[in-house]
Structure formats: C-alpha cells, structure tokens
Write a protein that holds these residues in place. Structure first.
Motif, mmCIF file in Angstrom:
data_model
loop_
_atom_site.group_PDB
_atom_site.id
_atom_site.type_symbol
_atom_site.label_atom_id
_atom_site.label_comp_id
_atom_site.label_asym_id
_atom_site.label_seq_id
_atom_site.Cartn_x
_atom_site.Cartn_y
_atom_site.Cartn_z
ATOM 1 N N UNK A 14 13.588 -18.672 -4.551
ATOM 2 C CA UNK A 14 12.345 -17.938 -4.807
ATOM 3 C C UNK A 14 11.944 -17.082 -3.613
ATOM 4 N N UNK A 15 12.259 -17.526 -2.404
ATOM 5 C CA UNK A 15 11.907 -16.765 -1.209
ATOM 6 C C UNK A 15 12.657 -15.442 -1.159
ATOM 7 N N UNK A 16 13.957 -15.490 -1.425
ATOM 8 C CA UNK A 16 14.745 -14.259 -1.422
ATOM 9 C C UNK A 16 14.315 -13.321 -2.535
ATOM 10 N N UNK A 17 13.974 -13.888 -3.693
ATOM 11 C CA UNK A 17 13.496 -13.066 -4.802
ATOM 12 C C UNK A 17 12.189 -12.376 -4.445
ATOM 13 N N UNK A 18 11.268 -13.119 -3.794
ATOM 14 C CA UNK A 18 9.997 -12.523 -3.399
ATOM 15 C C UNK A 18 10.173 -11.410 -2.377
ATOM 16 N N UNK A 19 11.072 -11.605 -1.423
ATOM 17 C CA UNK A 19 11.319 -10.563 -0.424
ATOM 18 C C UNK A 19 11.910 -9.311 -1.050
ATOM 19 N N UNK A 79 11.142 -3.708 -3.096
ATOM 20 C CA UNK A 79 11.189 -2.736 -4.183
ATOM 21 C C UNK A 79 9.795 -2.190 -4.491
ATOM 22 N N UNK A 80 8.768 -3.027 -4.363
ATOM 23 C CA UNK A 80 7.400 -2.538 -4.535
ATOM 24 C C UNK A 80 7.052 -1.525 -3.458
ATOM 25 N N UNK A 81 7.459 -1.781 -2.230
ATOM 26 C CA UNK A 81 7.200 -0.836 -1.148
ATOM 27 C C UNK A 81 7.973 0.459 -1.345
ATOM 28 N N UNK A 82 9.084 0.394 -2.071
ATOM 29 C CA UNK A 82 9.843 1.611 -2.380
ATOM 30 C C UNK A 82 9.306 2.350 -3.594
ATOM 31 N N UNK A 83 8.359 1.735 -4.332
ATOM 32 C CA UNK A 83 7.755 2.390 -5.485
ATOM 33 C C UNK A 83 8.315 1.971 -6.821
ATOM 34 N N UNK A 129 -5.927 -7.173 -0.254
ATOM 35 C CA UNK A 129 -4.833 -7.813 0.486
ATOM 36 C C UNK A 129 -3.474 -7.486 -0.132
ATOM 37 N N UNK A 130 -3.436 -7.455 -1.465
ATOM 38 C CA UNK A 130 -2.184 -7.089 -2.139
ATOM 39 C C UNK A 130 -1.797 -5.647 -1.819
ATOM 40 N N UNK A 131 -2.768 -4.773 -1.722
ATOM 41 C CA UNK A 131 -2.476 -3.385 -1.374
ATOM 42 C C UNK A 131 -1.886 -3.286 0.031
ATOM 43 N N UNK A 132 -2.487 -4.005 0.988
ATOM 44 C CA UNK A 132 -1.955 -3.988 2.346
ATOM 45 C C UNK A 132 -0.533 -4.514 2.421
ATOM 46 N N UNK A 133 -0.222 -5.527 1.610
ATOM 47 C CA UNK A 133 1.131 -6.069 1.598
ATOM 48 C C UNK A 133 2.105 -5.114 0.939
ATOM 49 N N UNK A 134 1.684 -4.446 -0.142
ATOM 50 C CA UNK A 134 2.574 -3.505 -0.819
ATOM 51 C C UNK A 134 2.887 -2.292 0.044
ATOM 52 N N UNK A 135 1.886 -1.777 0.727
ATOM 53 C CA UNK A 135 2.098 -0.565 1.523
ATOM 54 C C UNK A 135 2.956 -0.845 2.759
ATOM 55 N N UNK A 136 2.708 -1.972 3.432
ATOM 56 C CA UNK A 136 3.469 -2.279 4.636
ATOM 57 C C UNK A 136 3.148 -1.376 5.804
ATOM 58 N N UNK A 137 1.949 -0.768 5.817
ATOM 59 C CA UNK A 137 1.517 0.133 6.885
ATOM 60 C C UNK A 137 0.385 -0.536 7.650
ATOM 61 N N UNK A 138 0.440 -0.465 8.973
ATOM 62 C CA UNK A 138 -0.550 -1.143 9.799
ATOM 63 C C UNK A 138 -1.944 -0.577 9.589
ATOM 64 N N UNK A 139 -2.058 0.728 9.388
ATOM 65 C CA UNK A 139 -3.383 1.337 9.184
ATOM 66 C C UNK A 139 -4.044 0.811 7.914
#
Length: 324
Positions: free
Chosen positions: A85-90, A95-99, A233-243
């Motif tokens: 499950x960990x590898x699947x989540x990563x 893929x979410x960060x790629x759109x 929080x989900x948005x911050x995780x999806x974007x992966x951008x510090x700002x």
C-alpha cells in the motif's frame, strides 16, 4: 553434450542461433500464460462485495485491487499494481502531481512500462537479427541493440512523469503570487474564501491551467462538504510546492486562532511578491555566467578567423613565392 547442442544450433541458425532459441522459448512461455490469465477465477473482492460482509479483516484490506475501476484492467490488477500500500500511495501521489487523476492511472502507468519495454525489446531483437547479426558482432553490440531499446521503453514512462511533475510544479510556483493577489482582492471585496477560490480558478484557466485545476478541485471538495482544513492539506500535498504548503499553513492557523483571513492573505501575498522579485533577480544574476560559454563559442572563433585569416593567407603566398 551441451557443446554439441550449441554447435548444432549455431550451424543451422547461424551465430545468433542460441539467442534466437532463447527468445523463441521466452515468447512461447508468454503466449502459454495468456490462456491461464483469461481463465483465472473471479476476484475474491467481488465475492466479498456480493455477500455483504461488513467486517473485513486486515489481511483482506491489504488487497489493493478496486473492482470499481476499468473492468478490463481489473483482470490483471495483480500484475499492474504494486504489492504494498505504501508503494501504491507514493505512485498515486506522483501521478496526481503530474496531473493524472483517473482511477486507472497507476495501472495504466505500469501497463505502459510493460508494453513499451517488451515491445521495444522485441523490435530491437528483430532489428539486430535482420541487420546487425554477423560473425563480427560482439556481446556489447547485442546488448546495445537488444537490451537497450527494452530498457529505454521501460524507463520512458518514468522519465515522462518526472518531467511532467517538474513542469507542473514550476507552473504552480510561477502563478501562485498572482493567484494570491486575486484571492485577496476578492476577499476584500466582500466575497467568502470559497467564492474567491471559485472565481480565481476561472480567471487563471488561460494563464496557469495547473493551478486553476487545483483551485477547482478545492471548490468541488468544499461544496461536497469536506472539511476545509483537510481540503487545503490535500492541495498542499498534491502540488508539492513549498509556497502552497506555507499558504495552507497560514490559512489553517488563521482559522484556528480566529484571526482575519484578509490580513493573513495580505501579509503572505506581499511576501510572495517579494519572493518572486528575488527569484527574478537570481535568474538575472545567473544569466552572465550562462552566457559566457555561448559568447566564447560564437564570438571568439569568428574573431580569430577575421584577425588571423589574412596573415595566414599572406604567409602561404610568401612561402609559394620563395619556393618558386
């Protein structure tokens, strides 16, 4: 016995005979497994869903297959999904960060790796046998023309996803200061934060589609009744951008402590503008260093030709006269 068998195969099929025999056996094994895959038993998760069992033990929860997805891909889910499950989540987060947000994105990613890897491996083998095979062929040549294309096909989806993630993060980073200014204007005009996000998602569509998609997802999740802090929080995780992560922290703290969201946005938007100016200055300071090599390559050789060329011609003419 083994040497005699190898010599007999080489005599009949040529120097690449053993390699062709191994490739044929591998292809035969792959084709023999296709009927077994088509006849496999139904997924146990289907039986559990039909029986209406409410309590599922931890071992059953570890099964990652989801029967609500594509029915064709669901037959081969155990081959197209990670085992943990960990590898699947990563992989899903990447893929979410790629759109890519479709339910079958993880399976399609691994399917693309398998199809491209095996397809280019077969193409490389065929090209080598038809055009490059001969008595002078070395093992390095065989690996380059046979294994090389397969490795390229296997790694191509990973490279594509990595580039997509980098481009998307860069687009979000560039458009986020403008988005903050627009949200601040909407909030100060009397709109709520939810309405401001909806308006900004529409306005940013032409310039920064990746950031507009993220704001649109936020608006849909808020309308569905999801908790606002979890949505951010989900948005911050999806974007992966510090700002964006800092922006989420600012909004959550303003909501927790009861401070004005407009004041928090005003301060943070000012910081984002300053940071954008600093990034522009940093790029401008790097430009002379990057242009030095280009300037030397494009300017020095023509200058040397102009200055030294006539002298070389004159010296060669004097040499010809002296010889005569």
């Amino acid at each position: 016995m083994f040497d005699n068998l190898t010599a007999m195969i080489t005599e009949r099929l040529g120097p690449a005979g053993p390699l062709m025999l191994v490739a044929g056996l591998a292809l035969l094994l792959i084709l023999s497994t296709v009927p077994l895959l088509l006849r496999q038993k139904p997924d146990p998760m289907d039986k559990l869903a039909k029986s209406g069992r409410a309590r599922i033990d931890a071992e059953t929860k570890a099964i990652l297959r989801d029967t609500r997805r594509n029915a064709k891909l669901n037959k081969y889910a155990q081959y197209l999904e990670p085992k943990s499950a960990e590898e699947l989540g990563q992989m899903r987060l990447k893929l979410l960060q790629a759109g890519y947000r479709t339910p079958d994105s993880v399976r399609l990613y691994y399917l693309a790796q398998m199809v491209l890897g095996l397809g280019l491996l077969a193409a490389g083998t065929a090209y080598y046998v038809m055009f490059k095979d001969g008595p002078d062929a070395t093992m390095q040549t065989k690996l380059m023309y046979i294994v090389g294309p397969g490795a390229v096909g296997y790694l191509a989806p990973k490279y594509w996803i990595t580039k997509r993630v980098e481009e998307r993060k860069k687009q979000i980073e560039e458009g986020f200061p403008d988005a903050l200014d627009m949200i601040l204007v909407c909030v100060e005009a009397g709109q709520s934060l939810d309405q401001s996000i909806v308006r900004v998602s529409k306005e940013l569509r032409a310039s920064y589609p990746a950031l507009a998609d993220e704001f649109e997802i936020i608006s849909h999740e808020m309308r569905a009744g999801k908790d606002k802090s979890n949505v951010l929080n989900d948005m911050g995780e999806r974007c992966g951008v510090q700002d964006v992560s800092s922006f989420v922290t600012v909004l959550n703290q303003a909501a927790n402590f009861g401070t004005s969201i407009a004041d928090a946005l005003r301060i943070y938007a000012s910081e984002m503008r300053d940071k954008r100016v600093m990034r522009a200055e940093e790029k401008a300071n790097k430009l002379p260093t990057k242009m030095t090599l280009t300037t030397m390559m494009l300017t020095v050789p023509p200058l040397l030709i102009i200055l030294v060329g006539p002298s070389v011609v004159s010296i060669s003419e004097l040499g010809n006269l002296a010889v005569k």
